[in-house]
Design a protein around this motif. Structure first.
Motif, PDB file in Angstrom:
ATOM      1  N   UNK A   1       0.838  -1.195   0.000  1.00 15.80           N
ATOM      2  CA  UNK A   1       0.000   0.000   0.000  1.00 15.80           C
ATOM      3  C   UNK A   1       0.875   1.248   0.000  1.00 15.80           C
ATOM      4  N   UNK A   2       0.286   2.363  -0.413  1.00 18.92           N
ATOM      5  CA  UNK A   2       1.056   3.607  -0.515  1.00 18.92           C
ATOM      6  C   UNK A   2       1.662   4.007   0.829  1.00 18.92           C
ATOM      7  N   UNK A   3       0.878   3.896   1.907  1.00 17.35           N
ATOM      8  CA  UNK A   3       1.386   4.291   3.222  1.00 17.35           C
ATOM      9  C   UNK A   3       2.566   3.428   3.649  1.00 17.35           C
ATOM     10  N   UNK A   4       2.503   2.131   3.325  1.00 16.08           N
ATOM     11  CA  UNK A   4       3.624   1.245   3.669  1.00 16.08           C
ATOM     12  C   UNK A   4       4.886   1.658   2.918  1.00 16.08           C
ATOM     13  N   UNK A   5       4.733   2.029   1.636  1.00 21.26           N
ATOM     14  CA  UNK A   5       5.875   2.507   0.860  1.00 21.26           C
ATOM     15  C   UNK A   5       6.434   3.784   1.480  1.00 21.26           C
ATOM     16  N   UNK A   6       5.544   4.720   1.816  1.00 23.41           N
ATOM     17  CA  UNK A   6       5.973   6.005   2.369  1.00 23.41           C
ATOM     18  C   UNK A   6       6.654   5.824   3.720  1.00 23.41           C
ATOM     19  N   UNK A   7       6.037   5.042   4.608  1.00 18.76           N
ATOM     20  CA  UNK A   7       6.622   4.815   5.934  1.00 18.76           C
ATOM     21  C   UNK A   7       7.952   4.076   5.832  1.00 18.76           C
ATOM     22  N   UNK A   8       8.037   3.117   4.903  1.00 16.28           N
ATOM     23  CA  UNK A   8       9.282   2.377   4.737  1.00 16.28           C
ATOM     24  C   UNK A   8      10.422   3.278   4.291  1.00 16.28           C
ATOM     25  N   UNK A   9      10.147   4.155   3.328  1.00 18.98           N
ATOM     26  CA  UNK A   9      11.192   5.034   2.807  1.00 18.98           C
ATOM     27  C   UNK A   9      11.598   6.079   3.836  1.00 18.98           C
ATOM     28  N   UNK A  10      10.618   6.832   4.338  1.00 20.19           N
ATOM     29  CA  UNK A  10      10.932   7.915   5.275  1.00 20.19           C
ATOM     30  C   UNK A  10      11.433   7.377   6.610  1.00 20.19           C
ATOM     31  N   UNK A  11      10.816   6.302   7.097  1.00 21.02           N
ATOM     32  CA  UNK A  11      11.283   5.710   8.344  1.00 21.02           C
ATOM     33  C   UNK A  11      12.675   5.129   8.213  1.00 21.02           C
ATOM     34  N   UNK A  12      12.966   4.527   7.061  1.00 19.94           N
ATOM     35  CA  UNK A  12      14.304   3.989   6.838  1.00 19.94           C
ATOM     36  C   UNK A  12      15.362   5.072   6.837  1.00 19.94           C
ATOM     37  N   UNK A  13      15.063   6.199   6.189  1.00 22.73           N
ATOM     38  CA  UNK A  13      16.012   7.324   6.169  1.00 22.73           C
ATOM     39  C   UNK A  13      16.220   7.866   7.577  1.00 22.73           C
ATOM     40  N   UNK A  14      15.121   7.994   8.328  1.00 24.76           N
ATOM     41  CA  UNK A  14      15.211   8.559   9.674  1.00 24.76           C
ATOM     42  C   UNK A  14      16.057   7.700  10.596  1.00 24.76           C
ATOM     43  N   UNK A  15      15.944   6.390  10.488  1.00 19.42           N
ATOM     44  CA  UNK A  15      16.624   5.493  11.435  1.00 19.42           C
ATOM     45  C   UNK A  15      17.989   5.016  10.946  1.00 19.42           C
ATOM     46  N   UNK A  16      18.162   4.845   9.640  1.00 15.62           N
ATOM     47  CA  UNK A  16      19.397   4.244   9.118  1.00 15.62           C
ATOM     48  C   UNK A  16      20.178   5.152   8.180  1.00 15.62           C
ATOM     49  N   UNK A  17      19.668   6.346   7.902  1.00 10.66           N
ATOM     50  CA  UNK A  17      20.348   7.217   6.968  1.00 10.66           C
ATOM     51  C   UNK A  17      20.018   6.854   5.528  1.00 10.66           C
ATOM     52  N   UNK A  18      20.921   7.175   4.618  1.00  5.46           N
ATOM     53  CA  UNK A  18      20.652   6.995   3.191  1.00  5.46           C
ATOM     54  C   UNK A  18      20.400   5.538   2.828  1.00  5.46           C
ATOM     55  N   UNK A  19      21.132   4.621   3.462  1.00  2.44           N
ATOM     56  CA  UNK A  19      20.935   3.209   3.138  1.00  2.44           C
ATOM     57  C   UNK A  19      19.539   2.741   3.546  1.00  2.44           C
ATOM     58  N   UNK A  20      18.921   3.450   4.493  1.00  2.00           N
ATOM     59  CA  UNK A  20      17.561   3.113   4.907  1.00  2.00           C
ATOM     60  C   UNK A  20      16.530   3.327   3.827  1.00  2.00           C
ATOM     61  N   UNK A  21      16.880   4.114   2.797  1.00  2.00           N
ATOM     62  CA  UNK A  21      15.984   4.278   1.654  1.00  2.00           C
ATOM     63  C   UNK A  21      15.628   2.938   1.028  1.00  2.00           C
ATOM     64  N   UNK A  22      16.586   2.010   1.037  1.00  2.00           N
ATOM     65  CA  UNK A  22      16.399   0.726   0.382  1.00  2.00           C
ATOM     66  C   UNK A  22      16.029  -0.374   1.377  1.00  2.00           C
ATOM     67  N   UNK A  23      16.553  -0.264   2.600  1.00  3.93           N
ATOM     68  CA  UNK A  23      16.227  -1.269   3.602  1.00  3.93           C
ATOM     69  C   UNK A  23      14.800  -1.101   4.104  1.00  3.93           C
ATOM     70  N   UNK A  24      14.346   0.146   4.243  1.00  6.00           N
ATOM     71  CA  UNK A  24      12.999   0.402   4.757  1.00  6.00           C
ATOM     72  C   UNK A  24      11.897  -0.276   3.954  1.00  6.00           C
ATOM     73  N   UNK A  25      11.838  -0.087   2.626  1.00  7.92           N
ATOM     74  CA  UNK A  25      10.805  -0.780   1.846  1.00  7.92           C
ATOM     75  C   UNK A  25      10.918  -2.297   1.899  1.00  7.92           C
ATOM     76  N   UNK A  26      12.150  -2.830   2.002  1.00  9.15           N
ATOM     77  CA  UNK A  26      12.316  -4.283   2.128  1.00  9.15           C
ATOM     78  C   UNK A  26      11.680  -4.769   3.426  1.00  9.15           C
ATOM     79  N   UNK A  27      11.953  -4.053   4.522  1.00  6.29           N
ATOM     80  CA  UNK A  27      11.375  -4.429   5.815  1.00  6.29           C
ATOM     81  C   UNK A  27       9.853  -4.367   5.763  1.00  6.29           C
ATOM     82  N   UNK A  28       9.315  -3.315   5.151  1.00  3.93           N
ATOM     83  CA  UNK A  28       7.858  -3.194   5.066  1.00  3.93           C
ATOM     84  C   UNK A  28       7.270  -4.289   4.177  1.00  3.93           C
ATOM     85  N   UNK A  29       7.992  -4.676   3.130  1.00  2.76           N
ATOM     86  CA  UNK A  29       7.535  -5.783   2.285  1.00  2.76           C
ATOM     87  C   UNK A  29       7.462  -7.082   3.083  1.00  2.76           C
TER      88      UNK A  29
END
Length: 355
Positions: free
Chosen positions: A307-335
Protein backbone atom coordinates in the motif's frame (compact mmCIF):
# COMPACT_ATOMS: atom_id res chain seq x y z
CA UNK A 1 25.74 -33.70 29.60
CA UNK A 2 22.24 -33.94 28.18
CA UNK A 3 21.35 -33.31 24.55
CA UNK A 4 19.46 -30.13 25.53
CA UNK A 5 22.50 -28.73 27.33
CA UNK A 6 24.73 -29.63 24.42
CA UNK A 7 22.34 -27.85 21.99
CA UNK A 8 22.32 -24.75 24.18
CA UNK A 9 26.12 -24.65 24.37
CA UNK A 10 26.38 -25.24 20.64
CA UNK A 11 23.99 -22.34 19.98
CA UNK A 12 25.89 -20.04 22.34
CA UNK A 13 29.16 -21.00 20.66
CA UNK A 14 27.74 -20.18 17.22
CA UNK A 15 26.28 -16.87 18.41
CA UNK A 16 29.59 -15.91 20.01
CA UNK A 17 31.44 -16.50 16.72
CA UNK A 18 28.83 -14.46 14.81
CA UNK A 19 29.06 -11.63 17.37
CA UNK A 20 32.87 -11.54 17.19
CA UNK A 21 32.83 -11.53 13.39
CA UNK A 22 30.29 -8.69 13.38
CA UNK A 23 32.37 -6.72 15.93
CA UNK A 24 35.58 -7.08 13.93
CA UNK A 25 33.98 -6.18 10.59
CA UNK A 26 31.60 -3.46 11.82
CA UNK A 27 33.63 -0.75 10.04
CA UNK A 28 32.68 -2.32 6.72
CA UNK A 29 28.98 -2.77 7.46
CA UNK A 30 27.76 0.06 5.24
CA UNK A 31 29.97 -0.81 2.22
CA UNK A 32 28.79 -4.43 2.45
CA UNK A 33 25.14 -3.37 2.64
CA UNK A 34 25.57 -1.04 -0.34
CA UNK A 35 27.31 -3.81 -2.27
CA UNK A 36 24.44 -6.17 -1.49
CA UNK A 37 21.87 -3.63 -2.67
CA UNK A 38 23.79 -3.01 -5.90
CA UNK A 39 24.29 -6.73 -6.46
CA UNK A 40 20.58 -7.49 -6.11
CA UNK A 41 19.56 -4.52 -8.25
CA UNK A 42 21.98 -5.37 -11.08
CA UNK A 43 21.90 -9.16 -10.87
CA UNK A 44 19.92 -9.53 -14.14
CA UNK A 45 22.74 -7.67 -15.90
CA UNK A 46 25.31 -10.03 -14.36
CA UNK A 47 23.26 -13.06 -15.39
CA UNK A 48 23.27 -11.88 -19.02
CA UNK A 49 27.03 -11.24 -18.85
CA UNK A 50 27.56 -14.70 -17.36
CA UNK A 51 25.75 -16.27 -20.33
CA UNK A 52 27.73 -14.10 -22.74
CA UNK A 53 30.99 -15.19 -21.06
CA UNK A 54 29.95 -18.87 -21.37
CA UNK A 55 29.80 -19.43 -17.64
CA UNK A 56 33.13 -17.78 -16.78
CA UNK A 57 32.09 -16.31 -13.43
CA UNK A 58 35.35 -14.42 -12.85
CA UNK A 59 35.21 -12.61 -16.18
CA UNK A 60 31.48 -11.88 -15.89
CA UNK A 61 31.91 -10.56 -12.33
CA UNK A 62 34.75 -8.29 -13.41
CA UNK A 63 32.74 -6.94 -16.36
CA UNK A 64 29.63 -6.38 -14.22
CA UNK A 65 31.65 -4.60 -11.53
CA UNK A 66 33.30 -2.32 -14.07
CA UNK A 67 29.95 -1.47 -15.68
CA UNK A 68 28.34 -0.81 -12.29
CA UNK A 69 31.28 1.34 -11.25
CA UNK A 70 31.11 3.36 -14.46
CA UNK A 71 27.37 3.89 -14.02
CA UNK A 72 28.14 5.36 -10.60
CA UNK A 73 31.51 7.02 -11.16
CA UNK A 74 30.80 8.89 -14.41
CA UNK A 75 27.91 10.99 -13.03
CA UNK A 76 29.85 11.44 -9.78
CA UNK A 77 32.94 12.60 -11.66
CA UNK A 78 30.88 15.13 -13.64
CA UNK A 79 29.32 16.46 -10.45
CA UNK A 80 32.67 16.63 -8.64
CA UNK A 81 34.30 18.39 -11.60
CA UNK A 82 31.57 21.00 -11.62
CA UNK A 83 31.75 21.30 -7.83
CA UNK A 84 35.54 21.73 -7.94
CA UNK A 85 35.10 24.50 -10.49
CA UNK A 86 32.63 26.36 -8.29
CA UNK A 87 33.96 25.13 -4.95
CA UNK A 88 36.41 27.92 -4.04
CA UNK A 89 33.88 30.68 -4.67
CA UNK A 90 31.16 28.82 -2.77
CA UNK A 91 33.51 28.05 0.13
CA UNK A 92 34.55 31.71 0.33
CA UNK A 93 30.88 32.73 0.35
CA UNK A 94 30.06 30.31 3.19
CA UNK A 95 33.04 31.39 5.27
CA UNK A 96 32.32 35.09 4.72
CA UNK A 97 28.62 34.66 5.51
CA UNK A 98 29.50 32.79 8.71
CA UNK A 99 32.12 35.31 9.87
CA UNK A 100 30.41 38.58 8.91
CA UNK A 101 26.75 37.67 8.67
CA UNK A 102 24.49 37.54 5.62
CA UNK A 103 22.41 40.65 5.05
CA UNK A 104 18.69 40.16 4.48
CA UNK A 105 17.57 40.77 0.87
CA UNK A 106 15.61 43.98 0.44
CA UNK A 107 12.67 42.21 -1.19
CA UNK A 108 11.84 40.31 2.01
CA UNK A 109 10.09 43.31 3.57
CA UNK A 110 7.76 43.51 0.57
CA UNK A 111 6.46 39.96 0.96
CA UNK A 112 2.79 39.87 2.00
CA UNK A 113 1.79 38.74 5.50
CA UNK A 114 4.99 37.14 6.83
CA UNK A 115 7.52 39.40 5.06
CA UNK A 116 8.47 41.63 8.04
CA UNK A 117 8.64 38.64 10.40
CA UNK A 118 10.93 36.71 8.01
CA UNK A 119 13.16 39.76 7.59
CA UNK A 120 13.43 40.17 11.37
CA UNK A 121 14.32 36.49 11.80
CA UNK A 122 16.92 36.70 9.04
CA UNK A 123 18.50 39.82 10.58
CA UNK A 124 18.69 38.35 14.10
CA UNK A 125 20.10 34.99 12.96
CA UNK A 126 21.78 34.86 9.57
CA UNK A 127 22.55 38.61 9.63
CA UNK A 128 24.75 38.27 12.74
CA UNK A 129 28.39 37.12 12.79
CA UNK A 130 28.54 33.31 13.19
CA UNK A 131 24.78 33.18 12.70
CA UNK A 132 25.08 30.15 10.40
CA UNK A 133 27.05 28.31 13.09
CA UNK A 134 24.38 29.02 15.71
CA UNK A 135 21.61 28.03 13.29
CA UNK A 136 23.19 24.67 12.46
CA UNK A 137 24.22 24.05 16.08
CA UNK A 138 27.46 22.44 14.94
CA UNK A 139 30.70 23.44 16.58
CA UNK A 140 32.69 22.56 13.47
CA UNK A 141 30.90 25.28 11.50
CA UNK A 142 32.04 27.99 13.88
CA UNK A 143 35.67 27.13 13.15
CA UNK A 144 35.29 27.63 9.41
CA UNK A 145 36.88 31.07 9.16
CA UNK A 146 38.31 30.83 5.64
CA UNK A 147 37.57 29.25 2.30
CA UNK A 148 40.54 26.87 2.69
CA UNK A 149 39.11 25.53 5.97
CA UNK A 150 35.73 24.96 4.34
CA UNK A 151 37.36 23.06 1.47
CA UNK A 152 39.57 21.05 3.84
CA UNK A 153 36.56 20.04 5.95
CA UNK A 154 34.54 19.01 2.89
CA UNK A 155 37.55 17.18 1.41
CA UNK A 156 38.04 15.08 4.55
CA UNK A 157 34.44 13.91 4.51
CA UNK A 158 34.63 13.28 0.77
CA UNK A 159 37.76 11.14 1.12
CA UNK A 160 36.09 9.06 3.82
CA UNK A 161 33.12 8.43 1.54
CA UNK A 162 35.34 7.56 -1.42
CA UNK A 163 37.11 4.89 0.68
CA UNK A 164 33.71 3.39 1.55
CA UNK A 165 32.77 3.42 -2.13
CA UNK A 166 35.98 1.61 -3.01
CA UNK A 167 35.32 -1.13 -0.45
CA UNK A 168 31.72 -1.40 -1.69
CA UNK A 169 32.81 -2.13 -5.27
CA UNK A 170 35.46 -4.63 -4.15
CA UNK A 171 32.75 -6.42 -2.16
CA UNK A 172 30.40 -6.18 -5.13
CA UNK A 173 32.89 -8.08 -7.32
CA UNK A 174 32.97 -11.01 -4.90
CA UNK A 175 29.19 -10.92 -4.47
CA UNK A 176 28.88 -11.34 -8.24
CA UNK A 177 31.52 -14.06 -8.45
CA UNK A 178 30.29 -16.12 -5.49
CA UNK A 179 26.68 -14.96 -5.47
CA UNK A 180 25.08 -18.23 -6.56
CA UNK A 181 26.96 -20.23 -3.92
CA UNK A 182 26.14 -17.63 -1.28
CA UNK A 183 22.44 -17.74 -2.13
CA UNK A 184 22.45 -21.54 -1.85
CA UNK A 185 24.21 -21.42 1.52
CA UNK A 186 21.94 -18.71 2.95
CA UNK A 187 18.91 -20.56 1.59
CA UNK A 188 19.99 -23.79 3.27
CA UNK A 189 20.43 -22.03 6.62
CA UNK A 190 17.13 -20.18 6.28
CA UNK A 191 15.22 -23.31 5.29
CA UNK A 192 16.70 -25.15 8.27
CA UNK A 193 15.70 -22.38 10.69
CA UNK A 194 12.20 -21.40 9.54
CA UNK A 195 11.18 -24.11 7.07
CA UNK A 196 11.67 -24.38 3.32
CA UNK A 197 8.24 -23.09 2.24
CA UNK A 198 8.29 -20.08 4.52
CA UNK A 199 11.89 -19.20 3.68
CA UNK A 200 11.18 -19.34 -0.06
CA UNK A 201 8.18 -17.07 0.41
CA UNK A 202 10.20 -14.36 2.14
CA UNK A 203 13.42 -14.80 0.17
CA UNK A 204 11.68 -14.09 -3.13
CA UNK A 205 10.29 -10.81 -1.77
CA UNK A 206 13.66 -9.21 -0.99
CA UNK A 207 15.11 -8.97 -4.54
CA UNK A 208 11.80 -7.68 -5.88
CA UNK A 209 11.60 -5.02 -3.18
CA UNK A 210 15.21 -3.91 -3.70
CA UNK A 211 14.91 -3.64 -7.49
CA UNK A 212 11.58 -1.82 -7.26
CA UNK A 213 13.02 0.62 -4.73
CA UNK A 214 16.11 1.28 -6.83
CA UNK A 215 13.95 1.92 -9.90
CA UNK A 216 11.42 4.00 -8.00
CA UNK A 217 13.88 6.09 -6.02
CA UNK A 218 17.21 6.28 -7.82
CA UNK A 219 16.10 6.27 -11.46
CA UNK A 220 13.11 8.53 -10.87
CA UNK A 221 15.21 10.87 -8.72
CA UNK A 222 17.92 11.13 -11.35
CA UNK A 223 15.27 11.78 -14.00
CA UNK A 224 13.93 14.62 -11.85
CA UNK A 225 17.46 16.02 -11.63
CA UNK A 226 17.90 15.91 -15.41
CA UNK A 227 14.55 17.55 -16.11
CA UNK A 228 15.01 20.30 -13.54
CA UNK A 229 18.64 20.76 -14.61
CA UNK A 230 17.35 21.61 -18.09
CA UNK A 231 14.90 24.07 -16.52
CA UNK A 232 17.75 25.64 -14.54
CA UNK A 233 19.81 26.07 -17.70
CA UNK A 234 16.95 27.79 -19.53
CA UNK A 235 16.31 29.97 -16.46
CA UNK A 236 19.93 31.17 -16.51
CA UNK A 237 20.93 29.64 -13.18
CA UNK A 238 24.69 29.81 -12.54
CA UNK A 239 26.24 26.31 -12.48
CA UNK A 240 23.02 24.72 -13.72
CA UNK A 241 24.72 21.30 -14.09
CA UNK A 242 25.86 21.32 -10.45
CA UNK A 243 22.42 22.36 -9.22
CA UNK A 244 20.85 19.68 -11.42
CA UNK A 245 23.15 17.03 -9.92
CA UNK A 246 22.29 18.22 -6.41
CA UNK A 247 18.59 18.09 -7.26
CA UNK A 248 18.92 14.54 -8.61
CA UNK A 249 20.66 13.37 -5.44
CA UNK A 250 18.15 15.05 -3.13
CA UNK A 251 15.23 13.85 -5.30
CA UNK A 252 16.17 10.25 -4.45
CA UNK A 253 14.64 11.04 -1.05
CA UNK A 254 10.89 11.69 -1.30
CA UNK A 255 10.16 15.39 -0.82
CA UNK A 256 13.89 16.13 -0.97
CA UNK A 257 13.77 17.84 -4.38
CA UNK A 258 12.02 21.00 -3.03
CA UNK A 259 15.11 21.75 -0.94
CA UNK A 260 17.12 21.99 -4.16
CA UNK A 261 14.76 23.84 -6.48
CA UNK A 262 13.66 26.27 -3.76
CA UNK A 263 17.32 27.02 -3.08
CA UNK A 264 17.80 27.64 -6.81
CA UNK A 265 14.77 29.92 -6.80
CA UNK A 266 16.26 31.77 -3.81
CA UNK A 267 19.51 32.32 -5.72
CA UNK A 268 17.54 33.71 -8.65
CA UNK A 269 15.48 35.97 -6.41
CA UNK A 270 18.56 37.34 -4.67
CA UNK A 271 19.95 38.07 -8.13
CA UNK A 272 16.78 39.96 -9.06
CA UNK A 273 15.39 37.34 -11.49
CA UNK A 274 11.90 36.99 -10.05
CA UNK A 275 10.22 35.62 -13.21
CA UNK A 276 12.89 32.93 -13.64
CA UNK A 277 12.48 31.96 -9.97
CA UNK A 278 8.73 31.56 -10.41
CA UNK A 279 9.32 29.36 -13.48
CA UNK A 280 11.74 27.16 -11.51
CA UNK A 281 9.30 26.79 -8.59
CA UNK A 282 6.39 26.00 -10.91
CA UNK A 283 8.37 23.45 -12.94
CA UNK A 284 9.78 21.85 -9.79
CA UNK A 285 6.33 21.56 -8.23
CA UNK A 286 4.88 19.89 -11.33
CA UNK A 287 7.76 17.43 -11.70
CA UNK A 288 7.72 16.63 -7.99
CA UNK A 289 3.94 16.15 -7.92
CA UNK A 290 3.98 13.72 -10.86
CA UNK A 291 7.01 11.78 -9.60
CA UNK A 292 5.99 11.43 -5.94
CA UNK A 293 2.25 10.91 -6.43
CA UNK A 294 2.11 8.78 -9.56
CA UNK A 295 5.43 7.38 -10.79
CA UNK A 296 7.11 6.24 -7.56
CA UNK A 297 4.07 4.68 -5.86
CA UNK A 298 3.24 2.86 -9.10
CA UNK A 299 6.76 1.46 -9.59
CA UNK A 300 7.36 0.44 -5.97
CA UNK A 301 3.81 -0.40 -4.94
CA UNK A 302 2.92 -2.47 -7.97
CA UNK A 303 6.13 -4.51 -7.87
CA UNK A 304 6.01 -5.19 -4.14
CA UNK A 305 2.21 -5.20 -3.66
CA UNK A 306 2.63 -2.60 -0.91
CA UNK A 307 0.00 0.00 0.00
CA UNK A 308 1.06 3.61 -0.51
CA UNK A 309 1.39 4.29 3.22
CA UNK A 310 3.62 1.25 3.67
CA UNK A 311 5.87 2.51 0.86
CA UNK A 312 5.97 6.00 2.37
CA UNK A 313 6.62 4.81 5.93
CA UNK A 314 9.28 2.38 4.74
CA UNK A 315 11.19 5.03 2.81
CA UNK A 316 10.93 7.92 5.27
CA UNK A 317 11.28 5.71 8.34
CA UNK A 318 14.30 3.99 6.84
CA UNK A 319 16.01 7.32 6.17
CA UNK A 320 15.21 8.56 9.67
CA UNK A 321 16.62 5.49 11.44
CA UNK A 322 19.40 4.24 9.12
CA UNK A 323 20.35 7.22 6.97
CA UNK A 324 20.65 7.00 3.19
CA UNK A 325 20.93 3.21 3.14
CA UNK A 326 17.56 3.11 4.91
CA UNK A 327 15.98 4.28 1.65
CA UNK A 328 16.40 0.73 0.38
CA UNK A 329 16.23 -1.27 3.60
CA UNK A 330 13.00 0.40 4.76
CA UNK A 331 10.80 -0.78 1.85
CA UNK A 332 12.32 -4.28 2.13
CA UNK A 333 11.37 -4.43 5.81
CA UNK A 334 7.86 -3.19 5.07
CA UNK A 335 7.53 -5.78 2.28
CA UNK A 336 8.48 -8.55 4.71
CA UNK A 337 6.07 -7.13 7.30
CA UNK A 338 3.16 -7.05 4.85
CA UNK A 339 4.06 -10.60 3.77
CA UNK A 340 3.93 -11.68 7.41
CA UNK A 341 0.59 -9.88 7.81
CA UNK A 342 -0.96 -11.81 4.94
CA UNK A 343 0.92 -15.05 5.54
CA UNK A 344 -2.07 -17.13 6.65
CA UNK A 345 -4.03 -16.12 3.56
CA UNK A 346 -1.06 -16.80 1.29
CA UNK A 347 -0.52 -20.30 2.64
CA UNK A 348 -4.19 -21.13 2.88
CA UNK A 349 -6.05 -22.88 5.70
CA UNK A 350 -4.57 -25.96 7.22
CA UNK A 351 -1.02 -25.32 6.03
CA UNK A 352 1.65 -24.41 8.55
CA UNK A 353 4.10 -21.75 7.28
CA UNK A 354 7.13 -23.68 8.52
CA UNK A 355 6.36 -26.73 6.38
Amino acid sequence: MSDTQRDILSTCFSLAIIALAAFISQRFFLPVVWAGILCIATWPMYARLLRACKGQALLAALAATVISALMFIVPLAVALTEAAREGPALAALVADANNNGLAAPAWLQHLPLAGPAIEEWWTTTLGQPHGIAHLLQDGSVARLKSASEVLRNVGAHLMHRLIDIGFAFVTLFFFYKDGLALVRQVGAIGSHCVGRVRWNLYATKVPTAVRATVNGLVLVGLAEGVLLGIVYAFAGVPSAALWGAATGILAIIPFGAPVAFLAVAGVLIVGGHMVAAIVVIAAGTVVLFIADHFVRPTIIGNATALPFLAVLFGILGGVETLGLVGLFIGPVVMTLFVTLWHEENLFGPGVKPGQ
